[in-house]
Design an enzyme around this catalytic site. Structure first.
Site, mmCIF file in Angstrom:
data_model
loop_
_atom_site.group_PDB
_atom_site.id
_atom_site.type_symbol
_atom_site.label_atom_id
_atom_site.label_comp_id
_atom_site.label_asym_id
_atom_site.label_seq_id
_atom_site.Cartn_x
_atom_site.Cartn_y
_atom_site.Cartn_z
ATOM 1 N N THR A 3 -32.514 6.729 -21.449
ATOM 2 C CA THR A 3 -31.275 6.807 -20.694
ATOM 3 C C THR A 3 -30.624 8.168 -20.918
ATOM 4 O O THR A 3 -30.619 8.667 -22.051
ATOM 5 C CB THR A 3 -30.257 5.703 -21.068
ATOM 6 O OG1 THR A 3 -28.972 6.083 -20.552
ATOM 7 C CG2 THR A 3 -30.106 5.489 -22.554
ATOM 8 N N ASP A 31 -30.720 -0.249 -21.556
ATOM 9 C CA ASP A 31 -30.367 -1.555 -22.138
ATOM 10 C C ASP A 31 -30.716 -2.741 -21.239
ATOM 11 O O ASP A 31 -31.259 -3.740 -21.698
ATOM 12 C CB ASP A 31 -28.901 -1.581 -22.582
ATOM 13 C CG ASP A 31 -27.938 -1.342 -21.447
ATOM 14 O OD1 ASP A 31 -28.382 -0.900 -20.364
ATOM 15 O OD2 ASP A 31 -26.728 -1.600 -21.633
ATOM 16 N N ASP A 88 -26.767 5.832 -24.996
ATOM 17 C CA ASP A 88 -25.872 4.783 -25.492
ATOM 18 C C ASP A 88 -26.614 3.582 -26.074
ATOM 19 O O ASP A 88 -26.078 2.482 -26.125
ATOM 20 C CB ASP A 88 -24.929 4.322 -24.356
ATOM 21 C CG ASP A 88 -25.689 3.747 -23.170
ATOM 22 O OD1 ASP A 88 -26.928 3.851 -23.148
ATOM 23 O OD2 ASP A 88 -25.042 3.192 -22.267
ATOM 24 N N ASP A 104 -27.588 8.483 -20.834
ATOM 25 C CA ASP A 104 -26.283 8.175 -21.433
ATOM 26 C C ASP A 104 -26.317 8.204 -22.962
ATOM 27 O O ASP A 104 -25.262 8.299 -23.596
ATOM 28 C CB ASP A 104 -25.793 6.790 -20.990
ATOM 29 C CG ASP A 104 -25.723 6.667 -19.487
ATOM 30 O OD1 ASP A 104 -25.483 7.688 -18.818
ATOM 31 O OD2 ASP A 104 -25.926 5.547 -18.964
ATOM 32 N N GLY A 122 -32.321 3.370 -13.972
ATOM 33 C CA GLY A 122 -32.112 4.717 -13.433
ATOM 34 C C GLY A 122 -33.154 5.677 -13.992
ATOM 35 O O GLY A 122 -33.478 5.614 -15.169
ATOM 36 N N ARG A 131 -19.519 -13.630 -17.384
ATOM 37 C CA ARG A 131 -19.662 -13.551 -18.846
ATOM 38 C C ARG A 131 -20.936 -14.217 -19.378
ATOM 39 O O ARG A 131 -21.101 -14.396 -20.578
ATOM 40 C CB ARG A 131 -18.432 -14.136 -19.560
ATOM 41 C CG ARG A 131 -17.190 -13.371 -19.235
ATOM 42 C CD ARG A 131 -16.008 -13.845 -20.050
ATOM 43 N NE ARG A 131 -14.805 -13.185 -19.598
ATOM 44 C CZ ARG A 131 -14.457 -11.958 -19.932
ATOM 45 N NH1 ARG A 131 -15.201 -11.252 -20.742
ATOM 46 N NH2 ARG A 131 -13.344 -11.414 -19.454
ATOM 47 N N LEU A 187 -27.066 15.213 -10.099
ATOM 48 C CA LEU A 187 -27.706 16.457 -10.551
ATOM 49 C C LEU A 187 -28.075 16.326 -12.031
ATOM 50 O O LEU A 187 -29.035 16.921 -12.502
ATOM 51 C CB LEU A 187 -26.751 17.643 -10.377
ATOM 52 C CG LEU A 187 -26.529 18.101 -8.931
ATOM 53 C CD1 LEU A 187 -25.405 19.112 -8.866
ATOM 54 C CD2 LEU A 187 -27.816 18.692 -8.376
ATOM 55 N N GLY A 246 -22.312 8.905 -17.802
ATOM 56 C CA GLY A 246 -22.342 8.403 -19.190
ATOM 57 C C GLY A 246 -21.937 6.947 -19.333
ATOM 58 O O GLY A 246 -21.909 6.427 -20.438
ATOM 59 N N ARG A 247 -21.557 6.310 -18.216
ATOM 60 C CA ARG A 247 -21.075 4.925 -18.248
ATOM 61 C C ARG A 247 -19.931 4.750 -19.242
ATOM 62 O O ARG A 247 -18.963 5.473 -19.171
ATOM 63 C CB ARG A 247 -22.225 3.953 -18.553
ATOM 64 C CG ARG A 247 -23.230 3.861 -17.453
ATOM 65 C CD ARG A 247 -24.036 2.610 -17.536
ATOM 66 N NE ARG A 247 -24.727 2.521 -18.802
ATOM 67 C CZ ARG A 247 -25.514 1.528 -19.160
ATOM 68 N NH1 ARG A 247 -25.694 0.518 -18.340
ATOM 69 N NH2 ARG A 247 -26.111 1.509 -20.318
HETATM 70 O O1 F6P Z 1 -27.213 4.963 -16.789
HETATM 71 C C1 F6P Z 1 -27.492 6.180 -16.181
HETATM 72 C C2 F6P Z 1 -26.498 6.500 -15.096
HETATM 73 O O2 F6P Z 1 -26.837 7.757 -14.557
HETATM 74 C C3 F6P Z 1 -25.041 6.436 -15.515
HETATM 75 O O3 F6P Z 1 -24.628 7.553 -16.251
HETATM 76 C C4 F6P Z 1 -24.373 6.265 -14.174
HETATM 77 O O4 F6P Z 1 -23.133 5.606 -14.301
HETATM 78 C C5 F6P Z 1 -25.345 5.406 -13.425
HETATM 79 O O5 F6P Z 1 -26.600 5.541 -14.056
HETATM 80 C C6 F6P Z 1 -25.491 5.744 -11.967
HETATM 81 O O6 F6P Z 1 -26.352 4.805 -11.407
HETATM 82 P P1 F6P Z 1 -26.923 4.917 -9.930
HETATM 83 O O7 F6P Z 1 -28.085 5.869 -9.959
HETATM 84 O O8 F6P Z 1 -27.334 3.533 -9.614
HETATM 85 O O9 F6P Z 1 -25.815 5.433 -9.055
#
Ligand code: F6P
Length: 359
Positions: free
Chosen positions: A139, A117, A143, A141, A13, A86, A284, A184-185
């Site tokens: 990222t 990641d 994270d 996030d 992303g 898994r 956004l 934020g996942r």
């Molecule tokens: O990892 C970044 C992020 O924006 C997350 O917060 C969100 O869940 C995801 O990517 C959204 O991904 P996409 O752009 O594929 O909808």
């Protein structure tokens, strides 16, 4: 002078600050007398080796303040094959072979992978296969293990906080409860920092499962003491104690996080009898200009990545701790996600200013 050619790609992303990395890496490379080329659309660009962009000073001039990435990105593609339930994903042998060929054909000395990641996992596999790779963490996030901060996060937090400022005025005029769902996942960093900066009253994060009854009691209490409105920030991965994460099933078979804001808003309305509105901030948070901090972080990371190549530290990733850049093995960054510790100082501080987590 040894005119080396190095490559860079942005993967996963997008987020604000990517162009600052490209610009900085380009200048740092030129200062060493090296050429930097940018592969298009993430790792996929390694399979179309004639379509790269030479990232010289001219090409990267005037891009630092722009959101997105000038060389494109994808978050799915031919480099990720699922090994089954898994099982870790892997790069198919044929794709690895083509990548090796690209390195040879282009005389590539090293590759900088800018990603989160998933992308860093792919970078790690390339490194294990003997290809000279360094990583730059990215990222919104925030994270990733092994780095205190990634660029993009501050811009997302700024977006959440400024959105709360706007929602606040309309919520208090109407004496409503306003629910804001943020990204934020599986980590609550954006919700926590954005909610703190934007004056949220209730923050729901994945790391602290919440109870609808606790939220209801808090809103009714606020009513009794004359609060004009209640601002609730909900991370997309937040989970009720009695339920599970909310997900959208898409036509393409994806299982995306989202929808918890609507659920929380509905429950609050039914339980308190108050007027509630829900807003989903969505992409956004990923778009638009990077904040000053993200421009500086992006610049710092871009310079450091070129330095790591110059030092031959392949398989390592730029990290940021104690206001300085360092390097860590990529493996250290991807072994598990960095999540909010419910007993951390920042959570305790939030509770001290009467923020309720619904637990
Ligand atoms: O990892 C970044 C992020 O924006 C997350 O917060 C969100 O869940 C995801 O990517 C959204 O991904 P996409 O752009 O594929 O909808």
């Amino acid at each position: 002078m040894d005119r080396k050619r190095i490559g860079i790609l942005t993967s996963g992303g997008d987020c604000p600050g990517l162009n600052a990395v490209l610009r900085a890496a380009s200048r740092a490379a030129e200062n060493l007398g090296w050429e930097l080329i940018g592969f298009h659309d993430g790792f996929e660009g390694l399979l179309a080796p004639d379509e790269f962009t030479v990232l010289d000073r001219k090409a990267t001039s005037g891009i630092m303040h722009l959101g997105g990435t000038m060389i494109g990105t994808v978050n799915r593609g031919q480099f990720v094959k699922r090994g089954g339930a898994r099982q870790p994903s892997f790069i198919p042998a044929e794709i690895l072979g083509k990548t090796r060929q690209t390195f040879q054909n282009l005389g590539l000395h090293a590759l900088i992978v800018v990603g989160g990641d998933g992308s860093l996992n792919t970078a790690l596999q390339l490194h294990k296969a003997g290809l000279p790779v360094v990583g730059v963490p990215k990222t919104i996030d925030n994270d990733l293990e092994a780095t205190a901060m990634t660029f993009g996060f501050d811009s997302a937090v700024e977006c959440v906080a400024s959105s709360l400022d706007r929602l606040h005025t309309t919520a208090s005029s109407h004496k409503r409860v306003m629910v804001l769902e943020v990204m934020g996942r599986h980590a609550g960093w954006i919700a926590l920092h954005g909610g703190l900066a934007g004056g949220a009253d209730i923050i729901l994060i994945p790391e602290i499962p919440f109870d609808f009854e606790k939220i209801t009691q808090e809103i009714l209490r606020r009513d009794r003491v004359g609060a004009k409105c209640t601002m609730v920030v909900v991370a997309e991965g937040a989970t009720p104690k009695s339920g599970r994460q909310s997900r959208h099933h898409t036509a393409s078979g994806e299982n995306r996080l989202g929808g918890i804001g609507e659920i929380v808003g509905r429950e609050i309305g039914e339980r308190t009898g108050k007027e509630v509105r829900t807003c989903v901030l969505g992409h956004l948070q990923r778009g638009g200009a990077p904040t000053m901090l993200d421009r500086i972080l992006g610049t710092t990371f871009g310079v450091k990545a070129v330095q790591l190549i110059a030092e031959g530290k392949f398989g390592s990733m730029v990290s940021f701790n104690n206001y300085e850049t360092h390097d860590v093995p990529i493996a250290q960054a991807v072994h598990k996600p960095r999540r909010v510790d419910p007993n951390s100082q920042i959570v305790k501080m939030a509770r001290a200013v009467e923020i309720v987590f619904g637990d």
